[in-house]
Design a protein around this motif. Sequence first.
Motif, PDB file in Angstrom:
ATOM      1  N   SER A 106     -70.743   5.192  63.164  1.00  0.00           N
ATOM      2  CA  SER A 106     -71.210   4.933  64.872  1.00  0.00           C
ATOM      3  C   SER A 106     -72.525   4.204  64.700  1.00  0.00           C
ATOM      4  O   SER A 106     -72.724   3.109  65.929  1.00  0.00           O
ATOM      5  CB  SER A 106     -71.818   5.695  66.032  1.00  0.00           C
ATOM      6  N   VAL A 107     -73.248   3.599  63.330  1.00  0.00           N
ATOM      7  CA  VAL A 107     -74.536   3.152  63.104  1.00  0.00           C
ATOM      8  C   VAL A 107     -73.875   1.726  63.118  1.00  0.00           C
ATOM      9  O   VAL A 107     -75.046   0.531  63.689  1.00  0.00           O
ATOM     10  CB  VAL A 107     -75.159   3.143  61.982  1.00  0.00           C
ATOM     11  N   ALA A 108     -72.364   1.628  62.725  1.00  0.00           N
ATOM     12  CA  ALA A 108     -72.742  -0.360  61.981  1.00  0.00           C
ATOM     13  C   ALA A 108     -72.243  -0.293  63.849  1.00  0.00           C
ATOM     14  O   ALA A 108     -73.079  -1.704  64.047  1.00  0.00           O
ATOM     15  CB  ALA A 108     -71.176   0.010  61.350  1.00  0.00           C
ATOM     16  N   ASP A 109     -71.594   0.499  64.718  1.00  0.00           N
ATOM     17  CA  ASP A 109     -71.057  -0.354  66.351  1.00  0.00           C
ATOM     18  C   ASP A 109     -72.359  -0.488  67.151  1.00  0.00           C
ATOM     19  O   ASP A 109     -72.431  -1.389  67.505  1.00  0.00           O
ATOM     20  CB  ASP A 109     -70.592   1.493  66.790  1.00  0.00           C
ATOM     21  N   LEU A 110     -73.535   0.594  66.620  1.00  0.00           N
ATOM     22  CA  LEU A 110     -74.778   0.489  67.077  1.00  0.00           C
ATOM     23  C   LEU A 110     -75.198  -1.034  66.977  1.00  0.00           C
ATOM     24  O   LEU A 110     -75.282  -2.324  68.023  1.00  0.00           O
ATOM     25  CB  LEU A 110     -75.517   1.530  67.010  1.00  0.00           C
ATOM     26  N   VAL A 111     -75.572  -1.411  65.720  1.00  0.00           N
ATOM     27  CA  VAL A 111     -75.954  -2.937  65.454  1.00  0.00           C
ATOM     28  C   VAL A 111     -75.209  -3.644  65.978  1.00  0.00           C
ATOM     29  O   VAL A 111     -75.933  -4.722  66.273  1.00  0.00           O
ATOM     30  CB  VAL A 111     -76.193  -2.716  64.190  1.00  0.00           C
ATOM     31  N   HIS A 112     -73.551  -3.872  65.982  1.00  0.00           N
ATOM     32  CA  HIS A 112     -72.728  -4.564  66.435  1.00  0.00           C
ATOM     33  C   HIS A 112     -73.719  -4.789  67.759  1.00  0.00           C
ATOM     34  O   HIS A 112     -72.783  -6.036  69.080  1.00  0.00           O
ATOM     35  CB  HIS A 112     -71.494  -4.564  66.565  1.00  0.00           C
ATOM     36  N   GLN A 113     -73.369  -3.995  68.662  1.00  0.00           N
ATOM     37  CA  GLN A 113     -73.915  -3.557  70.734  1.00  0.00           C
ATOM     38  C   GLN A 113     -75.043  -4.353  70.249  1.00  0.00           C
ATOM     39  O   GLN A 113     -75.190  -5.116  71.143  1.00  0.00           O
ATOM     40  CB  GLN A 113     -73.598  -2.449  70.770  1.00  0.00           C
ATOM     41  N   ILE A 114     -75.400  -4.800  69.950  1.00  0.00           N
ATOM     42  CA  ILE A 114     -77.515  -4.996  69.596  1.00  0.00           C
ATOM     43  C   ILE A 114     -76.974  -6.734  69.687  1.00  0.00           C
ATOM     44  O   ILE A 114     -77.946  -7.457  70.343  1.00  0.00           O
ATOM     45  CB  ILE A 114     -78.648  -5.018  68.387  1.00  0.00           C
ATOM     46  N   GLN A 115     -75.692  -7.254  68.690  1.00  0.00           N
ATOM     47  CA  GLN A 115     -75.898  -8.786  68.338  1.00  0.00           C
ATOM     48  C   GLN A 115     -75.592  -9.096  69.546  1.00  0.00           C
ATOM     49  O   GLN A 115     -75.265  -9.649  70.062  1.00  0.00           O
ATOM     50  CB  GLN A 115     -74.844  -8.382  67.262  1.00  0.00           C
ATOM     51  N   VAL A 116     -74.185  -8.048  70.158  1.00  0.00           N
ATOM     52  CA  VAL A 116     -73.644  -8.604  71.395  1.00  0.00           C
ATOM     53  C   VAL A 116     -74.751  -8.764  72.514  1.00  0.00           C
ATOM     54  O   VAL A 116     -74.461  -9.715  73.379  1.00  0.00           O
ATOM     55  CB  VAL A 116     -72.607  -7.089  72.107  1.00  0.00           C
ATOM     56  N   VAL A 117     -75.438  -7.887  72.558  1.00  0.00           N
ATOM     57  CA  VAL A 117     -76.543  -7.519  74.152  1.00  0.00           C
ATOM     58  C   VAL A 117     -76.917  -9.072  73.652  1.00  0.00           C
ATOM     59  O   VAL A 117     -77.733 -10.236  74.154  1.00  0.00           O
ATOM     60  CB  VAL A 117     -77.232  -6.909  73.924  1.00  0.00           C
ATOM     61  N   GLU A 129     -76.862 -11.732  72.433  1.00  0.00           N
ATOM     62  CA  GLU A 129     -75.353 -13.378  72.216  1.00  0.00           C
ATOM     63  C   GLU A 129     -75.330 -13.116  73.824  1.00  0.00           C
ATOM     64  O   GLU A 129     -75.540 -14.063  74.692  1.00  0.00           O
ATOM     65  CB  GLU A 129     -74.613 -13.590  72.344  1.00  0.00           C
ATOM     66  N   ASP A 130     -75.260 -12.264  74.532  1.00  0.00           N
ATOM     67  CA  ASP A 130     -75.234 -11.922  76.307  1.00  0.00           C
ATOM     68  C   ASP A 130     -76.467 -12.337  76.669  1.00  0.00           C
ATOM     69  O   ASP A 130     -76.632 -12.856  77.879  1.00  0.00           O
ATOM     70  CB  ASP A 130     -75.242 -10.367  76.848  1.00  0.00           C
ATOM     71  N   VAL A 131     -77.420 -12.712  76.411  1.00  0.00           N
ATOM     72  CA  VAL A 131     -78.515 -12.267  76.788  1.00  0.00           C
ATOM     73  C   VAL A 131     -80.043 -12.998  76.629  1.00  0.00           C
ATOM     74  O   VAL A 131     -80.547 -13.924  77.163  1.00  0.00           O
ATOM     75  CB  VAL A 131     -79.429 -10.519  77.020  1.00  0.00           C
ATOM     76  N   LEU A 132     -80.076 -13.521  75.337  1.00  0.00           N
ATOM     77  CA  LEU A 132     -80.761 -14.110  75.201  1.00  0.00           C
ATOM     78  C   LEU A 132     -80.465 -15.678  74.629  1.00  0.00           C
ATOM     79  O   LEU A 132     -79.305 -16.144  73.069  1.00  0.00           O
ATOM     80  CB  LEU A 132     -80.998 -13.621  73.646  1.00  0.00           C
ATOM     81  N   ALA A 133     -80.532 -16.642  75.336  1.00  0.00           N
ATOM     82  CA  ALA A 133     -79.529 -18.147  75.361  1.00  0.00           C
ATOM     83  C   ALA A 133     -80.635 -18.586  73.454  1.00  0.00           C
ATOM     84  O   ALA A 133     -79.715 -19.418  72.905  1.00  0.00           O
ATOM     85  CB  ALA A 133     -80.524 -19.739  76.300  1.00  0.00           C
ATOM     86  N   ASP A 134     -81.569 -18.657  73.388  1.00  0.00           N
ATOM     87  CA  ASP A 134     -81.836 -18.784  72.208  1.00  0.00           C
ATOM     88  C   ASP A 134     -80.904 -18.540  71.229  1.00  0.00           C
ATOM     89  O   ASP A 134     -80.644 -19.437  69.722  1.00  0.00           O
ATOM     90  CB  ASP A 134     -83.459 -17.739  71.448  1.00  0.00           C
ATOM     91  N   VAL A 135     -80.279 -17.156  70.973  1.00  0.00           N
ATOM     92  CA  VAL A 135     -79.541 -16.426  69.918  1.00  0.00           C
ATOM     93  C   VAL A 135     -78.080 -17.382  69.944  1.00  0.00           C
ATOM     94  O   VAL A 135     -77.113 -18.321  69.039  1.00  0.00           O
ATOM     95  CB  VAL A 135     -78.833 -14.784  69.751  1.00  0.00           C
ATOM     96  N   ARG A 136     -77.680 -17.729  70.869  1.00  0.00           N
ATOM     97  CA  ARG A 136     -76.357 -18.357  71.458  1.00  0.00           C
ATOM     98  C   ARG A 136     -76.644 -19.780  70.490  1.00  0.00           C
ATOM     99  O   ARG A 136     -75.721 -20.555  70.084  1.00  0.00           O
ATOM    100  CB  ARG A 136     -76.822 -18.790  72.742  1.00  0.00           C
ATOM    101  N   SER A 149     -73.432  -4.633  79.750  1.00  0.00           N
ATOM    102  CA  SER A 149     -73.402  -4.710  77.896  1.00  0.00           C
ATOM    103  C   SER A 149     -74.489  -4.315  77.874  1.00  0.00           C
ATOM    104  O   SER A 149     -74.725  -3.526  76.581  1.00  0.00           O
ATOM    105  CB  SER A 149     -73.250  -6.096  77.309  1.00  0.00           C
ATOM    106  N   VAL A 150     -75.702  -4.258  77.967  1.00  0.00           N
ATOM    107  CA  VAL A 150     -76.985  -3.607  77.531  1.00  0.00           C
ATOM    108  C   VAL A 150     -77.465  -1.992  78.392  1.00  0.00           C
ATOM    109  O   VAL A 150     -77.471  -0.806  77.670  1.00  0.00           O
ATOM    110  CB  VAL A 150     -78.586  -3.994  78.818  1.00  0.00           C
ATOM    111  N   ALA A 151     -76.446  -1.728  79.001  1.00  0.00           N
ATOM    112  CA  ALA A 151     -75.507   0.265  79.456  1.00  0.00           C
ATOM    113  C   ALA A 151     -74.948   0.410  78.121  1.00  0.00           C
ATOM    114  O   ALA A 151     -75.040   1.745  77.786  1.00  0.00           O
ATOM    115  CB  ALA A 151     -75.011  -0.200  80.532  1.00  0.00           C
ATOM    116  N   ASP A 152     -74.188  -0.502  77.767  1.00  0.00           N
ATOM    117  CA  ASP A 152     -73.564   0.118  76.557  1.00  0.00           C
ATOM    118  C   ASP A 152     -74.115   0.477  76.213  1.00  0.00           C
ATOM    119  O   ASP A 152     -73.929   1.286  75.275  1.00  0.00           O
ATOM    120  CB  ASP A 152     -72.011  -1.068  76.632  1.00  0.00           C
TER     121      ASP A 152
END
Lengths: 218, 218
Positions: free
Chosen positions: A85-96, A98-105, B85-88
């Motif tokens: 689940s830790v790997a999933d958590l790190v992945h979710q941070i990356q998803v967020v 990309e979702d939210v920070l234009a800089d990352v995209r 995705s933030v809630a997730d």
Amino acid sequence: MDDHRPWKDAVYGQFARIGKALGHARRLEILDLLAQGPKNVETLAHELAASSAAVSRHLQILLEAHLVTFQKHGTYVVYQLARHSVADLVHQIQVVSEDVLADVRELHHLYLTQQDALDPVNPEELQALMATGTVYLIDVRPPAEFAAGHLPGAVSVPLPDVADHFAAWQDDRPIVAYCRGRYCLYARDAVQILREQGLVARRSEITVRGWGDARPSA
Amino acid sequence: MDDHRPWKDAVYGQFARIGKALGHARRLEILDLLAQGPKNVETLAHELAASSAAVSRHLQILLEAHLVTFQKHGTYVVYQLARHSVADLVHQIQVVSEDVLADVRELHHLYLTQQDALDPVNPEELQALMATGTVYLIDVRPPAEFAAGHLPGAVSVPLPDVADHFAAWQDDRPIVAYCRGRYCLYARDAVQILREQGLVARRSEITVRGWGDARPSA
DNA sequence: GGAATACTCTACTATTATGTTGAATAGTAG
DNA sequence: CTACTATTCAACATAATAGTAGAGTATTCC
């Protein structure tokens, strides 16, 4: 309405322990690397281009947050993620991100999309190619990570060996390279090397991260 | 093997922005509350038992990390999560915490399992009860959160109104209460109040969080 | 216009986190 | 036992963060 502050502070305080541990670029990178398999301090330090003292320090912090565990093998201390689940958590941070920070995209595009007019192979296409055997799939990560788990049908050709491995290549199947995940540049570099040698090479969009749980229960 | 340090530092640095923002108990609690629907600063401050200056400060930090957005309505500033995705992500932190920190499991048990010999209603059971109409399902969250989305068939009975609402209750259906999620105590408190009044009341294990995306696109 | 409300900003202090250096520890091989 | 390696620790300087009180801004209501 009696408030349950002490309890809430305790619970969210515990959550914040995890959050704090995630609040540093190097630590996130360490977790991303450990998601590929267990590693010792030196290996991590080398990958991160950081001092082993600094990496050790970060590992202590991750340990306090219980995000990693370790085992001693002789003088080596081998760290690994405490849970999947830790790997999933790190992945979710990356998803967020990309979702939210234009800089990352933008950063992502800059390196991977733009330069890599390298038309990447998408999941469906890769599966089709694999099914018909009309592709040579290479895993360009370090051998230890390949050993810890890899895509079925893949051959281990670590990035430093890529040039040699294909020096006298005659097979006319296209070469497809994959690596750790969306933020790993090994596959991109491999494709670049191979194209300079005049070979047909592409980067896979599927990575170990995307494939997910093909690897043994960590 | 030319290292791509500057790029990696930039990318993981961006991830760490998100991580840092998650590194504080109050901010996690704010995000959890905002997952229930948009709220203004004062409401949050009241829920958190914190000064509005402090909450405002935390909201600025969440804003810089682009985890929340806001809209001005007259003198009110209404904040909401930037993406679902933030809630997730917040949920995933909680999953990892329970997975990995024995303390969290203990805190949870202490308040919810132990005291609540309150045999909770599990998802399947609730669904069965709802299907046959042999249950009175109440949403004990503040009305604004009910308005932002709730379980189908539920009636809004905010915690402060529970005692009054059931003062002259004759219906013999059991009452089932639900609230925000695993770390919300409203349902527990409601059940306690109702039992003191001699009514048959139970807590639902399904919450808005578990139900997930029943609520309108935020 | 003036008062009230909702929120944000500015200092300021206390606390905590980071990175670096060099020394300390612990296990291994000879 | 000695030399060596991998890792951790200690101590420091520097920087970032948290909370508070009070001033400042902007909007609404009368």
